[in-house]
Design a protein around this motif. Structure first.
Motif, PDB file in Angstrom:
ATOM      1  N   LEU A 112     -79.658  35.664  -3.395  1.00  0.00           N
ATOM      2  CA  LEU A 112     -80.552  37.125  -2.707  1.00  0.00           C
ATOM      3  C   LEU A 112     -81.310  36.474  -2.341  1.00  0.00           C
ATOM      4  N   ILE A 113     -82.712  36.307  -2.901  1.00  0.00           N
ATOM      5  CA  ILE A 113     -84.071  35.727  -2.310  1.00  0.00           C
ATOM      6  C   ILE A 113     -84.119  35.314  -1.316  1.00  0.00           C
ATOM      7  N   GLY A 114     -82.988  33.918  -1.139  1.00  0.00           N
ATOM      8  CA  GLY A 114     -83.618  33.475  -0.509  1.00  0.00           C
ATOM      9  C   GLY A 114     -82.817  34.436   0.934  1.00  0.00           C
ATOM     10  N   GLN A 115     -81.921  34.824   1.057  1.00  0.00           N
ATOM     11  CA  GLN A 115     -82.142  36.004   2.037  1.00  0.00           C
ATOM     12  C   GLN A 115     -82.496  36.824   2.843  1.00  0.00           C
ATOM     13  N   ALA A 116     -82.947  37.271   1.879  1.00  0.00           N
ATOM     14  CA  ALA A 116     -84.718  38.001   2.012  1.00  0.00           C
ATOM     15  C   ALA A 116     -85.845  37.444   2.614  1.00  0.00           C
ATOM     16  N   ASP A 117     -85.613  36.469   2.145  1.00  0.00           N
ATOM     17  CA  ASP A 117     -87.415  35.131   2.876  1.00  0.00           C
ATOM     18  C   ASP A 117     -86.725  34.433   4.327  1.00  0.00           C
ATOM     19  N   LYS A 118     -84.941  34.786   4.738  1.00  0.00           N
ATOM     20  CA  LYS A 118     -85.099  34.237   5.728  1.00  0.00           C
ATOM     21  C   LYS A 118     -85.214  35.239   7.484  1.00  0.00           C
ATOM     22  N   ALA A 119     -84.975  36.950   6.260  1.00  0.00           N
ATOM     23  CA  ALA A 119     -84.495  37.995   7.135  1.00  0.00           C
ATOM     24  C   ALA A 119     -86.433  37.884   6.362  1.00  0.00           C
ATOM     25  N   LEU A 120     -87.445  37.550   5.886  1.00  0.00           N
ATOM     26  CA  LEU A 120     -88.948  37.872   6.610  1.00  0.00           C
ATOM     27  C   LEU A 120     -89.341  37.487   7.528  1.00  0.00           C
ATOM     28  N   TYR A 121     -88.604  35.724   7.244  1.00  0.00           N
ATOM     29  CA  TYR A 121     -89.294  34.800   9.293  1.00  0.00           C
ATOM     30  C   TYR A 121     -88.410  35.090  10.206  1.00  0.00           C
ATOM     31  N   ARG A 122     -87.887  35.767  10.354  1.00  0.00           N
ATOM     32  CA  ARG A 122     -87.270  36.279  10.961  1.00  0.00           C
ATOM     33  C   ARG A 122     -88.107  37.297  11.948  1.00  0.00           C
ATOM     34  N   ALA A 123     -88.504  38.402  10.486  1.00  0.00           N
ATOM     35  CA  ALA A 123     -89.500  39.434  11.019  1.00  0.00           C
ATOM     36  C   ALA A 123     -90.806  38.954  11.607  1.00  0.00           C
ATOM     37  N   LYS A 124     -91.497  38.220  10.926  1.00  0.00           N
ATOM     38  CA  LYS A 124     -92.578  37.308  11.184  1.00  0.00           C
ATOM     39  C   LYS A 124     -91.966  36.112  13.303  1.00  0.00           C
ATOM     40  N   HIS A 125     -90.977  35.430  13.311  1.00  0.00           N
ATOM     41  CA  HIS A 125     -90.714  35.196  13.977  1.00  0.00           C
ATOM     42  C   HIS A 125     -90.435  35.878  15.492  1.00  0.00           C
ATOM     43  N   ALA A 126     -90.331  37.488  15.801  1.00  0.00           N
ATOM     44  CA  ALA A 126     -89.953  38.254  16.037  1.00  0.00           C
ATOM     45  C   ALA A 126     -91.214  38.894  16.845  1.00  0.00           C
ATOM     46  N   GLY A 127     -92.545  38.879  16.504  1.00  0.00           N
ATOM     47  CA  GLY A 127     -93.482  39.318  16.595  1.00  0.00           C
ATOM     48  C   GLY A 127     -94.352  40.335  15.834  1.00  0.00           C
ATOM     49  N   ARG A 128     -93.840  40.139  14.209  1.00  0.00           N
ATOM     50  CA  ARG A 128     -94.989  40.206  13.264  1.00  0.00           C
ATOM     51  C   ARG A 128     -94.313  42.013  12.853  1.00  0.00           C
ATOM     52  N   ASN A 129     -95.159  42.579  11.953  1.00  0.00           N
ATOM     53  CA  ASN A 129     -94.918  44.296  11.780  1.00  0.00           C
ATOM     54  C   ASN A 129     -93.612  44.877  12.354  1.00  0.00           C
TER      55      ASN A 129
END
Length: 77
Positions: free
Chosen positions: A50-67
């Motif tokens: 579950l933490i791994g899935q959230a971490d992947k989503a976090l990095y997708r947010a960062k790569h998509a432009g952050r914020n």
């Protein structure tokens, strides 16, 4: 949806503060969040997964432009 609303509210509140951050592309502090969720039916899901899935989503947010807030693709419900 509740987690997304809380994360987005935090993101907007930090943006409202306009805190300086010289290392940021925008020059201010921003918040990126990754969200993953599971329910009792997900008995085969480990906390680490579950933490791994959230971490992947976090990095997708960062790569998509952050914020921004991103929910895990594999909605673990």
């Amino acid at each position: 949806e509740g987690a997304r609303a809380v994360a987005n509210a935090a993101r907007l509140e930090v943006a409202r503060l306009v805190l300086p951050h010289d290392a940021s592309a925008d020059g201010i502090v921003t918040v990126s969040a990754g969200i993953a969720a599971a329910d009792a039916a997900s008995v085969d899901l480990t906390p680490a997964a579950l933490i791994g899935q959230a971490d992947k989503a976090l990095y997708r947010a960062k790569h998509a432009g952050r914020n921004r807030v991103v929910v895990a693709d594999t909605a673990l419900r």
